[in-house]
Design a protein around this motif. Sequence first.
Motif, PDB file in Angstrom:
ATOM      1  N   UNK A  19       7.873 -10.644   9.473  1.00 32.24           N
ATOM      2  CA  UNK A  19       7.461 -11.570   8.413  1.00 32.24           C
ATOM      3  C   UNK A  19       8.576 -11.887   7.424  1.00 32.24           C
ATOM      4  N   UNK A  20       9.702 -11.176   7.540  1.00 26.37           N
ATOM      5  CA  UNK A  20      10.748 -11.212   6.507  1.00 26.37           C
ATOM      6  C   UNK A  20      10.227 -10.696   5.175  1.00 26.37           C
ATOM      7  N   UNK A  21       9.253  -9.794   5.241  1.00 26.46           N
ATOM      8  CA  UNK A  21       8.832  -9.067   4.045  1.00 26.46           C
ATOM      9  C   UNK A  21       9.753  -7.875   3.853  1.00 26.46           C
ATOM     10  N   UNK A  22       9.700  -7.268   2.690  1.00 28.25           N
ATOM     11  CA  UNK A  22      10.598  -6.172   2.335  1.00 28.25           C
ATOM     12  C   UNK A  22       9.804  -4.870   2.311  1.00 28.25           C
ATOM     13  N   UNK A  23      10.194  -3.925   3.162  1.00 28.63           N
ATOM     14  CA  UNK A  23       9.530  -2.631   3.197  1.00 28.63           C
ATOM     15  C   UNK A  23      10.036  -1.745   2.064  1.00 28.63           C
ATOM     16  N   UNK A  24       9.116  -1.097   1.368  1.00 27.21           N
ATOM     17  CA  UNK A  24       9.466  -0.078   0.376  1.00 27.21           C
ATOM     18  C   UNK A  24       8.899   1.248   0.870  1.00 27.21           C
ATOM     19  N   UNK A  25       9.752   2.116   1.346  1.00 27.35           N
ATOM     20  CA  UNK A  25       9.306   3.409   1.851  1.00 27.35           C
ATOM     21  C   UNK A  25       9.292   4.442   0.740  1.00 27.35           C
ATOM     22  N   UNK A  26       8.113   4.908   0.371  1.00 25.42           N
ATOM     23  CA  UNK A  26       7.957   5.878  -0.706  1.00 25.42           C
ATOM     24  C   UNK A  26       7.711   7.253  -0.108  1.00 25.42           C
ATOM     25  N   UNK A  27       8.493   8.215  -0.530  1.00 26.10           N
ATOM     26  CA  UNK A  27       8.350   9.565   0.008  1.00 26.10           C
ATOM     27  C   UNK A  27       7.160  10.276  -0.631  1.00 26.10           C
ATOM     28  N   UNK A  28       6.218  10.770   0.192  1.00 31.09           N
ATOM     29  CA  UNK A  28       5.098  11.520  -0.372  1.00 31.09           C
ATOM     30  C   UNK A  28       5.593  12.697  -1.211  1.00 31.09           C
ATOM     31  N   UNK A  29       4.938  12.905  -2.349  1.00 34.18           N
ATOM     32  CA  UNK A  29       5.335  13.980  -3.248  1.00 34.18           C
ATOM     33  C   UNK A  29       6.224  13.514  -4.381  1.00 34.18           C
ATOM     34  N   UNK A  30       6.925  12.388  -4.185  1.00 28.96           N
ATOM     35  CA  UNK A  30       7.767  11.843  -5.244  1.00 28.96           C
ATOM     36  C   UNK A  30       7.120  10.642  -5.922  1.00 28.96           C
ATOM     37  N   UNK A  31       6.185  10.022  -5.235  1.00 28.82           N
ATOM     38  CA  UNK A  31       5.508   8.843  -5.763  1.00 28.82           C
ATOM     39  C   UNK A  31       4.004   9.027  -5.593  1.00 28.82           C
ATOM     40  N   UNK A  32       3.234   8.286  -6.378  1.00 27.04           N
ATOM     41  CA  UNK A  32       1.778   8.351  -6.311  1.00 27.04           C
ATOM     42  C   UNK A  32       1.224   6.984  -5.922  1.00 27.04           C
ATOM     43  N   UNK A  33       0.102   6.994  -5.208  1.00 30.05           N
ATOM     44  CA  UNK A  33      -0.553   5.757  -4.793  1.00 30.05           C
ATOM     45  C   UNK A  33      -1.425   5.247  -5.940  1.00 30.05           C
ATOM     46  N   UNK A  34      -0.778   4.633  -6.918  1.00 27.79           N
ATOM     47  CA  UNK A  34      -1.469   4.194  -8.126  1.00 27.79           C
ATOM     48  C   UNK A  34      -1.123   2.743  -8.443  1.00 27.79           C
ATOM     49  N   UNK A  35      -1.923   2.151  -9.286  1.00 25.08           N
ATOM     50  CA  UNK A  35      -1.644   0.792  -9.768  1.00 25.08           C
ATOM     51  C   UNK A  35      -0.283   0.739 -10.457  1.00 25.08           C
ATOM     52  N   UNK A  36       0.078   1.810 -11.160  1.00 28.32           N
ATOM     53  CA  UNK A  36       1.380   1.843 -11.821  1.00 28.32           C
ATOM     54  C   UNK A  36       2.515   1.690 -10.822  1.00 28.32           C
ATOM     55  N   UNK A  37       2.434   2.364  -9.681  1.00 27.60           N
ATOM     56  CA  UNK A  37       3.468   2.232  -8.651  1.00 27.60           C
ATOM     57  C   UNK A  37       3.511   0.809  -8.104  1.00 27.60           C
ATOM     58  N   UNK A  38       2.346   0.234  -7.828  1.00 29.86           N
ATOM     59  CA  UNK A  38       2.279  -1.136  -7.319  1.00 29.86           C
ATOM     60  C   UNK A  38       2.928  -2.105  -8.302  1.00 29.86           C
ATOM     61  N   UNK A  39       2.613  -1.953  -9.569  1.00 28.14           N
ATOM     62  CA  UNK A  39       3.153  -2.870 -10.585  1.00 28.14           C
ATOM     63  C   UNK A  39       4.638  -2.628 -10.828  1.00 28.14           C
ATOM     64  N   UNK A  40       5.036  -1.359 -10.913  1.00 29.37           N
ATOM     65  CA  UNK A  40       6.429  -1.047 -11.235  1.00 29.37           C
ATOM     66  C   UNK A  40       7.381  -1.590 -10.181  1.00 29.37           C
ATOM     67  N   UNK A  41       6.970  -1.542  -8.909  1.00 30.22           N
ATOM     68  CA  UNK A  41       7.863  -1.964  -7.829  1.00 30.22           C
ATOM     69  C   UNK A  41       7.504  -3.338  -7.268  1.00 30.22           C
ATOM     70  N   UNK A  42       6.602  -4.036  -7.916  1.00 28.66           N
ATOM     71  CA  UNK A  42       6.292  -5.405  -7.540  1.00 28.66           C
ATOM     72  C   UNK A  42       5.761  -5.536  -6.131  1.00 28.66           C
ATOM     73  N   UNK A  43       4.816  -4.678  -5.742  1.00 35.40           N
ATOM     74  CA  UNK A  43       4.315  -4.653  -4.375  1.00 35.40           C
ATOM     75  C   UNK A  43       3.182  -5.660  -4.182  1.00 35.40           C
ATOM     76  N   UNK A  44       3.208  -6.348  -3.040  1.00 35.48           N
ATOM     77  CA  UNK A  44       2.065  -7.170  -2.661  1.00 35.48           C
ATOM     78  C   UNK A  44       0.943  -6.273  -2.161  1.00 35.48           C
ATOM     79  N   UNK A  45       1.312  -5.246  -1.364  1.00 41.95           N
ATOM     80  CA  UNK A  45       0.361  -4.284  -0.826  1.00 41.95           C
ATOM     81  C   UNK A  45       1.023  -2.917  -0.773  1.00 41.95           C
ATOM     82  N   UNK A  46       0.213  -1.892  -0.881  1.00 41.11           N
ATOM     83  CA  UNK A  46       0.688  -0.523  -0.705  1.00 41.11           C
ATOM     84  C   UNK A  46      -0.247   0.173   0.280  1.00 41.11           C
ATOM     85  N   UNK A  47       0.304   0.593   1.419  1.00 37.72           N
ATOM     86  CA  UNK A  47      -0.459   1.329   2.420  1.00 37.72           C
ATOM     87  C   UNK A  47      -0.180   2.819   2.256  1.00 37.72           C
ATOM     88  N   UNK A  48      -1.246   3.628   2.287  1.00 38.42           N
ATOM     89  CA  UNK A  48      -1.077   5.045   1.992  1.00 38.42           C
ATOM     90  C   UNK A  48      -2.094   5.881   2.755  1.00 38.42           C
TER      91      UNK A  48
END
Length: 501
Positions: A78-107
């Motif tokens: 799709x020419x989308x940009x993958x953001x690989x978040x390491x479990x334990x260093x990041x949380x699956x929260x709205x704050x993470x989605x907003x801070x990194x400008x994510x369209x979607x976060x799969x977890x």
Amino acid sequence: MTDNLINQLVSAVPAPGHRLRIARLGGDESIELTEVHAAADRLAAALYADGVRPGDRIGILAANGLQWVLLDLAALRLKAVTCGFEPGKFDATTQTVDEYGLALLFTDATGARDTRIRPIAQVDELAKRQGGIALPWQRHEATTIKFTSGSTGRPKGLSASVGSIDSSLRAVQEMFEHGPDDDIFVFLPLSLLQQRYWVYSALIYGHDVTISSYAAAFAAMRRTRPTVVMGVPGFFASAQRHIEEQAARRSIGVAEAARALFGDRIRYLWTGSAPADPATLQFFDDCGMPIFEGYGLNETCIVSKNHPKANRRGSVGQVLPGKHVLIDDDGRVSVRSDDPVGMRYTFAAPGESERVFGTDGVVRTGDLGRIDADGFLWIGGRADDVIVLDNGKKVIVRPIEERLRDSPLIDQAVVFCPAQTHLVAVVSPAGDADPAEIGRHLARTNEALERDEQIRRVVLAAEPFSIDNGLLTSQYKPRRAQILARYSTAITAKGDGVHVH
């Protein structure tokens, strides 16, 4: 389409007969690479129908698995940009989605209420829909945001270019000639972009790839019988200890015990990301499993690598085509790339980009090194690991730490200088450590060192360094700042010898 391997990856159906295997403690899951390609195609179409467009960021915060691979490959289509978040260093929260400008976060985490945060298990259903999307990439465009291992502070995010991935894949294939009989074993987190290279390589060059986890690695290797194992030095040091224990327990040779652990098809072993113990490298060579050390950073990707055609033990290999190593008068190493990974951080504290990246894209590595007459790069430690004592003596701590790790009782060693007058080492034990024996090893180590380099005090950690307790990075490097904070009282205490804390 422009001529790059990423475009080949997203558009060309891989040759039949090769597989992706997911190896877990409970068993294995295997899928043909042709089906991996088709499933990623269908998933890309489903994501497009869901509103994902070129340039959008798709976050993945989950353990290694087939869904991780499919999401990454679908994002490439799709020419989308993958953001690989390491479990334990990041949380699956709205704050993470907003801070990194994510369209979607799969977890694989649970409990999120934000509709942009999706369970990664949803990928299985999405990948059953109709496909048909493959958009072309230019070399300068970024496919992913990769994050530093986080040895200090919050992980920094760096956009990685198509050209940097392409040049690394080509260089590795030239050195190691992966082919149809190969099965590359990967167990570090797929959030680390370099681990995904081996999936790309399998699809492009036609070989098998097995994805596992650190916890399942030993058991999985016995079953899957890989030809290549990618691992950090700490993994191979642990494997060496396991092999030696099994050889003694079963009264067999270490080479036989090594084959029992790694399987009987090993062609070579790959290590990097941290200094490797020369004794461990020699051990695997003697077992008939040649191991090759290399050098690189998140900001540069692979810079140099030993390989079957050019190997010089103790060095980190010859510099790769397209990489240019610059060494200043003080021995500090910088790297310029024909295809830079990036020119600055996408996410970082103010001033971080300027500290690491020059205006021309040159990366200041912070390492000390030299290049010999044959083009092999030798790394002598970190520039900021040079301790200046109050008498003006400069001490490079890495060789001292390596000497301490020569003992099978010591897994990690980090040297500090609390008052600029003497050195103190914090060591992480390998198994049940005997303080008296470590004291004898300290005495032998000091005998081989100059007076100002000698260790006066050893702090023996009662709890070994680990990722879980925050003292190792995801690539099993000691987190110096965290270790200093955890043991600051013991480091600054009075008294010589070995002290358990």
